[in-house]
Design a protein around this motif. Structure first.
Motif, PDB file in Angstrom:
ATOM      1  N   LYS A 145     -16.699 -30.277  -5.216  1.00 15.15           N
ATOM      2  CA  LYS A 145     -15.820 -29.878  -6.318  1.00 15.15           C
ATOM      3  C   LYS A 145     -14.367 -29.811  -5.854  1.00 15.15           C
ATOM      4  O   LYS A 145     -13.449 -30.274  -6.557  1.00 15.15           O
ATOM      5  CB  LYS A 145     -16.253 -28.530  -6.895  1.00 15.15           C
ATOM      6  N   VAL A 148     -12.952 -33.382  -5.568  1.00 18.18           N
ATOM      7  CA  VAL A 148     -12.580 -34.001  -6.843  1.00 18.18           C
ATOM      8  C   VAL A 148     -11.248 -33.440  -7.336  1.00 18.18           C
ATOM      9  O   VAL A 148     -10.349 -34.185  -7.741  1.00 18.18           O
ATOM     10  CB  VAL A 148     -13.685 -33.799  -7.892  1.00 18.18           C
ATOM     11  N   ASP A 149     -11.096 -32.114  -7.280  1.00 16.43           N
ATOM     12  CA  ASP A 149      -9.839 -31.487  -7.708  1.00 16.43           C
ATOM     13  C   ASP A 149      -8.674 -31.945  -6.830  1.00 16.43           C
ATOM     14  O   ASP A 149      -7.572 -32.215  -7.327  1.00 16.43           O
ATOM     15  CB  ASP A 149      -9.966 -29.961  -7.650  1.00 16.43           C
ATOM     16  N   LYS A 152      -7.664 -35.570  -7.610  1.00 17.15           N
ATOM     17  CA  LYS A 152      -7.038 -35.676  -8.925  1.00 17.15           C
ATOM     18  C   LYS A 152      -5.599 -35.170  -8.912  1.00 17.15           C
ATOM     19  O   LYS A 152      -4.763 -35.635  -9.694  1.00 17.15           O
ATOM     20  CB  LYS A 152      -7.853 -34.901  -9.963  1.00 17.15           C
ATOM     21  N   TYR A 176     -15.614 -44.398  -8.140  1.00 19.69           N
ATOM     22  CA  TYR A 176     -15.050 -43.039  -8.146  1.00 19.69           C
ATOM     23  C   TYR A 176     -13.701 -43.033  -8.873  1.00 19.69           C
ATOM     24  O   TYR A 176     -13.422 -42.142  -9.687  1.00 19.69           O
ATOM     25  CB  TYR A 176     -14.889 -42.529  -6.711  1.00 19.69           C
ATOM     26  N   LYS A 177     -12.869 -44.014  -8.594  1.00 12.63           N
ATOM     27  CA  LYS A 177     -11.566 -44.114  -9.250  1.00 12.63           C
ATOM     28  C   LYS A 177     -11.719 -44.273 -10.759  1.00 12.63           C
ATOM     29  O   LYS A 177     -11.006 -43.624 -11.548  1.00 12.63           O
ATOM     30  CB  LYS A 177     -10.780 -45.291  -8.676  1.00 12.63           C
ATOM     31  N   THR A 180     -12.948 -40.923 -12.415  1.00 14.99           N
ATOM     32  CA  THR A 180     -12.077 -39.745 -12.305  1.00 14.99           C
ATOM     33  C   THR A 180     -10.646 -40.008 -12.744  1.00 14.99           C
ATOM     34  O   THR A 180      -9.897 -39.058 -12.995  1.00 14.99           O
ATOM     35  CB  THR A 180     -12.043 -39.242 -10.851  1.00 14.99           C
ATOM     36  N   VAL A 182      -8.560 -41.224 -10.730  1.00 21.38           N
ATOM     37  CA  VAL A 182      -7.787 -41.064  -9.498  1.00 21.38           C
ATOM     38  C   VAL A 182      -7.169 -42.403  -9.089  1.00 21.38           C
ATOM     39  O   VAL A 182      -7.797 -43.450  -9.212  1.00 21.38           O
ATOM     40  CB  VAL A 182      -8.700 -40.524  -8.369  1.00 21.38           C
ATOM     41  N   GLU A 246     -21.380 -33.574  -9.842  1.00 19.20           N
ATOM     42  CA  GLU A 246     -20.021 -33.305 -10.309  1.00 19.20           C
ATOM     43  C   GLU A 246     -19.556 -34.377 -11.289  1.00 19.20           C
ATOM     44  O   GLU A 246     -18.795 -34.082 -12.216  1.00 19.20           O
ATOM     45  CB  GLU A 246     -19.066 -33.247  -9.110  1.00 19.20           C
ATOM     46  N   LEU A 247     -20.048 -35.623 -11.091  1.00 17.86           N
ATOM     47  CA  LEU A 247     -19.689 -36.751 -11.951  1.00 17.86           C
ATOM     48  C   LEU A 247     -20.972 -37.395 -12.468  1.00 17.86           C
ATOM     49  O   LEU A 247     -21.484 -38.341 -11.873  1.00 17.86           O
ATOM     50  CB  LEU A 247     -18.870 -37.789 -11.174  1.00 17.86           C
TER      51      LEU A 247
END
Length: 327
Positions: A145, A148-149, A152, A176-177, A180, A182, A246-247
């Motif tokens: 977690k 991820v934060d 971001k 992942y990009k 998210t 990101v 989480e995702l």
């Protein structure tokens, strides 16, 4: 007594020859194998694919009563190995230990000299294996977690490394990009070893690495493991969450499986499937696979065919959306 007409005798001889010709392949299939089997792997000696191929080759040599010889063809990301197998006679004497790059190659390059599924006969999927998300221990995150934060809200250029363009680690980073939002630049390396060494040296920020190589560095305290890319946690690393926790929907699974040229006779394919699955079910082999962070599979040929088709579609979609290219 009247002699048989010449035409009748000729026809009889022709029918006999035809019967013998049809019986010969059937006999060859029943006697299979009668000579050494070539087991191609798209890896150099000592690599993960090579090690797995040799584990099976040793046991199959005993059960098939013929040498199973590993043929290393480590070039062109597996394309050379795939082409050699696709062009080989469909007689059961040339097999390929395919892995996830087999379908990724087709997603990245629609001009391959073969189709990753239709040009082959699937025999069985041997294993599935996820990747491990790893960071340098100096990174200010200790769990998924927080990671991820952190990504971001990262200020400045963010980079992720992989063992090379088109590898599972590269595509995991791209996924992942996408999921998210990101922004991160991909840094491709020539192999997982150099990529992990640079992460240890702090040259970039994160890596989705092969579990076997990554957990060695994590156990040594040189990297921090945060998650795995399988859909759920794995037995070898129960304390690491899946990224999907989480995702939801995130999954990048590598795999190994055995395929032969298209047109392989069903009796030979069935024999090979059964023999590979027997080796896979050996306690020592299963224990070794699980210890490396993988899961044994042993699917039917049809299940493996459908799996490869789905894998190809998944990577083709990701490549299109991410814009990932061969160069």
């Amino acid at each position: 007594m009247k002699s048989r007409p010449l035409f009748s005798r000729a026809r009889g001889a022709l029918l006999l020859a035809l019967c013998l010709a049809l019986a010969a392949p059937a006999s060859a299939q029943q006697d299979y194998p009668t000579r050494p089997i070539r087991f191609i792997t798209a890896a150099a000696q000592g690599g993960t694919s090579d090690i797995l191929a040799r584990v099976f080759a040793v046991h199959l040599t005993d059960t098939l009563k013929q040498p199973v010889v590993v043929d290393n063809r480590a070039s062109a990301s597996g394309v050379i190995a795939g082409e050699l197998t696709a062009n080989a006679p469909p007689d059961g004497y040339t097999l390929l230990l395919a892995y996830h790059q087999h379908t990724v190659n087709a997603a990245l390059n629609p001009k391959l000299p073969y189709h990753p599924v239709n040009s082959f006969t699937p025999i069985t999927q041997l294993t599935t294996a996820g990747l491990m998300l790893v960071v340098n221990p100096a990174t200010p995150v200790t769990n998924l977690k927080e990671f991820v934060d952190w990504t971001k809200n990262f200020k400045g250029p963010l980079n992720f490394g992989s063992a090379g363009i088109g590898t599972g680690g590269h595509l995991a980073g791209e996924l992942y990009k996408l999921m998210t939002g990101v922004k991160a630049e991909h840094i491709p390396y020539k192999g997982s070893g150099p990529a992990l060494m640079d992460l240890i040296a702090g040259q970039y920020h994160f890596n989705f690495a092969g579990i076997q190589a990554a957990q060695t560095q994590v156990r040594g305290g040189k990297l921090r493991g945060l998650a795995v890319t399988t859909s759920k946690r794995i037995a070898a690393l129960p304390d690491l969450p899946a990224v999907a926790e989480e995702l939801p929907g995130f999954e990048v699974v590598g795999w190994y499986g055995v395929i032969g040229p298209a047109g392989l006779p069903r009796p030979i394919g069935t024999r090979l499937h059964d023999e590979f699955v027997k080796v896979l079910n050996r306690p020592d082999v299963r224990e070794r696979i699980v210890a490396d962070g993988s899961e044994p599979a042993g699917t039917t040929p049809e299940e493996f065919r459908l799996f490869m088709l789905a894998d190809l579609a998944k990577w083709a979609k990701l490549v299109k959306e991410s814009g990932a290219k061969l160069d």
